[in-house]
Every structure is written in structure tokens, then in C-alpha cells.
Scaffold this motif. Sequence first.
Motif, PDB file in Angstrom:
ATOM      1  N   PRO A 341      28.486  16.082 -27.471  1.00 19.66           N
ATOM      2  CA  PRO A 341      27.870  14.755 -27.564  1.00 19.66           C
ATOM      3  C   PRO A 341      28.877  13.669 -27.184  1.00 19.66           C
ATOM      4  O   PRO A 341      30.052  13.768 -27.533  1.00 19.66           O
ATOM      5  CB  PRO A 341      27.495  14.640 -29.039  1.00 19.66           C
ATOM      6  N   VAL A 342      28.438  12.679 -26.442  1.00 21.91           N
ATOM      7  CA  VAL A 342      29.365  11.605 -26.072  1.00 21.91           C
ATOM      8  C   VAL A 342      28.892  10.261 -26.629  1.00 21.91           C
ATOM      9  O   VAL A 342      27.717   9.924 -26.550  1.00 21.91           O
ATOM     10  CB  VAL A 342      29.565  11.480 -24.540  1.00 21.91           C
ATOM     11  N   SER A 347      25.025   5.996 -20.442  1.00 22.81           N
ATOM     12  CA  SER A 347      24.106   6.887 -19.758  1.00 22.81           C
ATOM     13  C   SER A 347      22.699   6.333 -19.843  1.00 22.81           C
ATOM     14  O   SER A 347      22.351   5.642 -20.796  1.00 22.81           O
ATOM     15  CB  SER A 347      24.151   8.266 -20.400  1.00 22.81           C
ATOM     16  N   THR A 349      20.199   8.555 -19.650  1.00 26.70           N
ATOM     17  CA  THR A 349      19.453   9.622 -20.295  1.00 26.70           C
ATOM     18  C   THR A 349      19.842   9.677 -21.766  1.00 26.70           C
ATOM     19  O   THR A 349      20.737   8.964 -22.213  1.00 26.70           O
ATOM     20  CB  THR A 349      19.778  10.993 -19.671  1.00 26.70           C
ATOM     21  N   ARG A 350      19.162  10.559 -22.486  1.00 23.75           N
ATOM     22  CA  ARG A 350      19.555  10.758 -23.890  1.00 23.75           C
ATOM     23  C   ARG A 350      20.048  12.177 -24.077  1.00 23.75           C
ATOM     24  O   ARG A 350      19.844  12.798 -25.098  1.00 23.75           O
ATOM     25  CB  ARG A 350      18.352  10.473 -24.798  1.00 23.75           C
ATOM     26  N   ALA A 351      20.681  12.711 -23.035  1.00 26.53           N
ATOM     27  CA  ALA A 351      21.137  14.090 -23.052  1.00 26.53           C
ATOM     28  C   ALA A 351      22.424  14.207 -23.858  1.00 26.53           C
ATOM     29  O   ALA A 351      23.499  14.415 -23.309  1.00 26.53           O
ATOM     30  CB  ALA A 351      21.345  14.588 -21.627  1.00 26.53           C
ATOM     31  N   PHE A 352      22.306  14.074 -25.173  1.00 31.07           N
ATOM     32  CA  PHE A 352      23.459  14.054 -26.070  1.00 31.07           C
ATOM     33  C   PHE A 352      24.418  12.927 -25.709  1.00 31.07           C
ATOM     34  O   PHE A 352      25.617  13.007 -25.915  1.00 31.07           O
ATOM     35  CB  PHE A 352      24.186  15.400 -26.072  1.00 31.07           C
ATOM     36  N   THR A 353      23.856  11.898 -25.129  1.00 26.43           N
ATOM     37  CA  THR A 353      24.624  10.693 -24.856  1.00 26.43           C
ATOM     38  C   THR A 353      23.950   9.602 -25.672  1.00 26.43           C
ATOM     39  O   THR A 353      22.727   9.546 -25.726  1.00 26.43           O
ATOM     40  CB  THR A 353      24.566  10.324 -23.378  1.00 26.43           C
TER      41      THR A 353
END
Lengths: 449, 399
Positions: A341-342, A347, A349-353
Motif C-alpha cells: 500500500p502506498v 494516483s 486509481t484506488r489500487a492500494f493507493t
Amino acid sequence: MSKDIRIKKGLDIKLVGVAEKTTTQSSLSSVYAIKPEDFHGITPKLIAREGAKVKAGEALFHSKSDERILFPSPVSGTITEVIRGERRKVLTVKIAADTQQDYKDFGVKDASKMSGEEVKNHLFTAGCWPFIKQRPYDVVANPNQAPKAIFISAYASAPLAADLDYTLAGKEVELQAAITAISKLTSGKVHISVGAKSNSPFEKLSGIELHKVSGPHPSGNVGTQIAKIDPINKGEVVWVVTPQDLVIMGELLLTGKFNATRVVALTGSRFEKPQYVTAIIGAQVSQFTSGNLNTDNTRIISGNVLSGTKIKETGFLRYYDNQITAIPEGDDYEFFGWNKPVFDKVSTTRAFTFSWLNPNKKYDLTTNTNGEHRAFVVTGAYEAVFPLDIYPMQLLKAFMYKDLDEMEALGGYEVAPEDFALTEFICVSKQPHQKIIREGLDLMRQELG
Amino acid sequence: MSLKQNLHNLKEKYKGTKMAPAFNAIHTFLYMPNEVTHGGTHIKAADDLKRTMNMVIISLIPCLLFGMFNAGYQHYAAIDPSLRDNVLANFFTFDNLWIGIIKVLPLVIVSYGVGLGVEFIFAIIKGHEVEEGYLVTGMLVPLIVPVDTPLWMLAVAVVFGVVIGKEVFGGTGMNILNPALTIRAFLFFAYPTWMSGDKVWVYDAVNRAGTADAISGETILGSYAQNQEVIYSNWDKFMGFIPGSVGETSTFLILLGAAFLIFTKIGSWRIIVSTFLGAAVMGMIFNQVVAADIITSSSKFYGLMSTAWWEHLMIGGLAFGAVYMATDPVTASQTNKGKWIYGFLIGFISIMIRVFNPAYPEGVFLAILLMNVFAPTIDHYVVQGNVKNRLKRAKVKTA
């Protein structure tokens, strides 16, 4: 009467290091440099030789294709060095500045009494023509083609951009003089866009069509505004001038001097005190950054982080820029950087961001690419940050496989590289969008004129 | 010296050699590269292709785990049907999971092992980087095959799928057909007896066929296609306590995965929604045909045509196809308008094939492959619409 432009698609990238609104008068730097590559598409032909003395405003070189387009020295001094590259291409002209500045006198003019042709000739002789750029192709304007309109964006939405309301404050007289002059160059309108909530000096000017823009970046990009106000069709040309350059043109008309001084924002996390300074075009950056800048593994950019140019610590303020940005280099490996997760990066997106959780947080982004170059895979992402009525990925692909018909049909005339800065920023495949667009535009210009 | 430094030194050593792509693949798996921007934007957003692909894999994990339990559950329930009376008590047991471990895990290992092997070989020969596309494909493949698929068969299919489905086009991002479905299609056409019928969906059913303790493993679609009664409740169908390909049975978990993909903005909600929409419309049309007495119960199409339209959405591979296959960005339509059309047609054609093809009543993968081929055509017309607007604007201005 103002017209509203609302942009919904886009992305504001909030970074650490906004310039504080204090301006330091910087002293004259000892060396100035003009780089012909700032004027994309121009082949320079040198007028002044090494060792020659020049006054501020005196031409250094002209365009090989049109001798009327002169490129002036920003200061008075001695030409110390002409740096050439392959095939004797002129890379840099360096000028050692005199301590006492000596301006070439172009005579005081009253723009309201001049004809279009007189304005044009005056801008040619005083070396102000390069300030006028054109779309399509995003190059110095071709004086032989009549523009259907002139666009000026007085609203900067790029990350950390200089606040134009602040840098232009008190310049109403110069701006009005310049507007009066350039409005004679087109049979169409002079469109000026200001921020919806701003207090811009342009609001008081006459002879303009005022627009109020709101929404995320790239609402301040002149390309976005053109697309919303009066999009470019095949065969049409519009001209574009930046407000800081209008001030120089205005001063030329009012005083007869070419005074290339502008207010420059020093921004980014590597400045101890991000603030504004006055500087002359071509000034050596170290002159006004020393003591304020942490140079340890720092990227220095003339311009903003999305479309500026990387320069060295000893580099020079580039011709069209009113901003110097300094951010940390990101040349380090990150353990499992691709799947953990960052929280410290931006970002869409919500791809672990998690930048979506905290839209007002300011980030200290580095120059790391956050991944490797890949073919286009993800679709539909660019469209969310690209407000023009163009299919960005399809246009990029057409530019890559160089199908001129498609480049034309899909909107090639309407775009400049900076319009693709945001799509490049969010690109999962890390493709160089602005480079693709620049090369494609050059090809179109060469093949289609 | 730290691992980071060691790997960095090795990278410098391998630079420019044939083995560089293979080494880089391992290096970038452990560490995000130290690459910095040169021209263009000086900063970049946080996502890369690895992160994107990783999200899809995460969304598939519930389906995989469920599939492992289900492999065991279907096996034991086929031997002792009374287990079905209390599903929840008999589902999440270690015995069930054990069968999953010995049957499903090898499928995953073979899929990844063979697929990545082919990818590495191509990367080394062609000198490009090992790309991330197979990370998702490798996970999808074991989820869309019957649990009893022999491993050698899977290996052959994976080699075919990766080479013909992807590498011949230039690798990740260049392919026309969905690689996972290419692998599935190869299995289906090369080994039809292993991919359809009533024995392959339950572990050990094949071996026991014809013996005294034969177990039955008909899928719901198979039963409907033969106009038979279905023994499963709607709850079972939705939750996935039914025979079928490893990962496709639980509509509930697939929808959970869909929610995750849509929330993270990795999957296209347009395609997912429009696929279900297309399937529902086709299902309703068939329901109307039955309601109008055009088809009677004597027809061989009756079973599937009379299936309620909403039931079509949760049986067979429709949901899995809609969420994980149709949304593959490379092979799907790329324009937003195109995605609506593309998804709708996939759903529509899926149900059509399902009803009219009783021999193998699973049309989803064929429908998606068919629409993969037409996706560029759909995009072409969508983009032409935009081009026409531009031309129209020019005429208005000059007239």
C-alpha cells in the motif's frame, strides 16, 4: 462580459513547496544563456559573433526560414561563447552581462494608432515575435498565416505554478498596451481566461473576451481553453501568448525598451523558502537559488513538474518559463514497491493507493517512474483526466504509427504536448506521451504544412 | 552488503546480456526499479502494470479458496448426497480443503510454471522485458477448467495459449484474443471429452464412471440442457455450492471481486454492467418465447429457454466471464461507448449460445472470444463518430 468554462475531467496534483507571496529582487547574474531549442522548430542563423558587444534587445540570431523573426539578447553585455553540437547546431549562446544595462531604443509607440502591419513589424524589429506561438503544432507563430483568434491563459493550474494574479499585479498598463497591439493582428477576438475566483489584473482591461475557468488542472492550459471556446479545425490557426510575455511587449511599446525581466516562482520541496524572485530571461538559476536550495540529489526543472525542462544547478531560466521547480530525485529501489500500500504518492486509481482518501494532502513526489515502460494495456484511464473532445489513446497510437490521415482526423491539429502531460503522469504503462505528441506534430508540420 | 546493493550490482553485471530480462524480472519483483524520469513529466503516478495486475489477482483469491473447498465438497457430496442437507456445516472442512490442495493447487502451479517459463524464454530470445500479463492469466486458467483436468493437458494448452494467443502478436498489450480464454478454447476443442459432459466437474467422477459406486457430477447447465430437474436451490447457485469449473461457481464471491475491481478502478464497470444487461435481455426474450408457447416442453431447448432470466445470470460461467474475462482491457473495446456495446453483446450472445448449444451449454467463453475479434471494429465506429463531429464543426465554421 465573461463566459464561464467549467472543466470536470482532470487532476490537481498537490505538491509540497508552494511559493510564498514575497518577491525578492535578485541581482543581475553574471552570465545569461539563450538556447535556440527553446524555440521549437526554428533553425537559428547567428547574427552576433563570439566576442561581440550587444545591447539588451539586440538580435542574437534569426530564424533561417524567415529573417524577420529576430531573437534578442535579454541583457547588454559581451557574447562569450557559442556552444555548438552535432553538425554545428547552435545549442547555447552565452552572454556576460554588463554591470550597467544598456537598452537598445525601439521608440515609444501608441498601439491604438498603429495598423496591424505596423504592430507586426515593430514586434519583429524588437525581437518580441518569438513570444507569439501558434496552434496547431505549438511552435513560434508563422507571421504569414492570419490567426482566427488569439488566446491568453491568465490562470495557471499546473502543480505549484506561479500565481499569475500575484506576478502580474500592478502591470495593468503594460498589459493593456500589449493587448491593444496584438488585437490588431487578428480579425477575430482576443480570448483571455482567468480563474473563477481570481482577482486578475486582466478583468479591468478592454478589448478582450474574458472567460472564467474553474475545475482541476488542465483547466489553466491554454489548449483546454481553446478546445472549449473555439476549437481549431483543419486549416485554421490560433495564436497563443503567455501573460508574462505580454508585460514585456507592453513595456516595449510604452518605453521603447526590451526589458526581459519577469517574476519567477521558486517552487518545490527542495527550496528552503519557496518564494518569488525577479529574474531576466536566460538568467543563471544558481544566481537566485543559492542559499535557498538543497542541491543534494535534486532535480531542478525550468518550468513545472509536468512539462518543464530538466536543467543543471548551473543551468539557465528558459525562454518561456516563469517557474523553477526543485524536487528530490527518486533514484532508489523500493522494496516490494509494486504491491505494498502506498500513502506518499498520488494516483487516480484506488489500487492500494490512498491519495483519494485525503484530497487536500500535499505530496513530496520524487522523479522515480514507479514502474517500467510497457505497451498500452489499461484503457479508459486517460479519458478521466483529459477534457478535450479527443480520444487520447487512439490519437497517441496514430501518432506512434504515423498515419497522417488519422493524426489529422483524430484531433492532431488541436493538441500540444502539454495537453498530454496529465495522461503521461497517470500512465500505467509509463509511455512518454509528450514526446510522442511532439514528434507527431513535427511530422505533421513537415508533411502537411 | 545488503540484498538491495547485491541485486543492483548483479543488474549492472547482466546489463546488455541475453539474461538481462530474466534477471530484471526477478529484480523488479523484489524491488521497484530505481529508474527516474528523463523528459516529459518529471513525476509519475503511483500505479504501474504490476500493481494493476496485482489487484486482479487479489480479487481472484476468494474465488480460488472457495474453489478449493468446493472441489472437496462436491466430491464428498456426490458420494453422500445427504451432505447437501446442511451445506454450511459440511463445506468449510479440512477434508474438503485437502482435496482442493491436491487437485487445485497443482493446476495453479502448472499454469504459472509453464506460462511464466514460456514468457521467460520469449523475453530472453526477443530481448524484451518479462511483462506482467501472465500474472493474471496464470491465475485465471486454473479457475476456468474442470477440477479433474489432467496436468499435462493443462501444460500443453498453456504453451499453446501463451505462444499463439499472445507472444506471436508481440506480447502483453498486443494480443487480440484473451490468452486465458485461448487456453480454455484450446482445451475445449482439443480434448472435448475432458471439458464437457457430466463427469469432469467433480473430482474422481471420471474414474468411477460405470462402476458400482459411480458418482454423478452434472452441472446445472448440463441438467437444464437435458431438460432434467435441478437439485440445487437458488441459494446454492448464488453462493456457489454447485459443480462447475474451479472458480466460477460462486456468483457471490465473483460479485465481491467485481466490487473490489470497480472500487479500485481497475475493472471497467461499464463492461461488467453491460454484460449482465445483455444476458438479462436475451434471457427475457427466451422467457417470452416460452411464455408465448412457441417452444413447448417437448423441445430440446425448453429446459434452458424456460430458465428464468435472472437465474441465467448466476449459473454457469457468465458472472466469472463478465467480471474477469470480458474486462481484460487489451482485448476488450477501448472506448467508453464501445465498452457498453461490447459488454452487452457478450451477455446477449452468451445466453444465445447457452440455449442453442445443448451439447456444451456454456457459451460465455465463446461469446467473449467472438467479441474480442469484433472489439476493434466497435471502437472504429465509435472513434469515427468523434471524427465526424470534428468535420461537421469545420463545415459550420467555414460555411
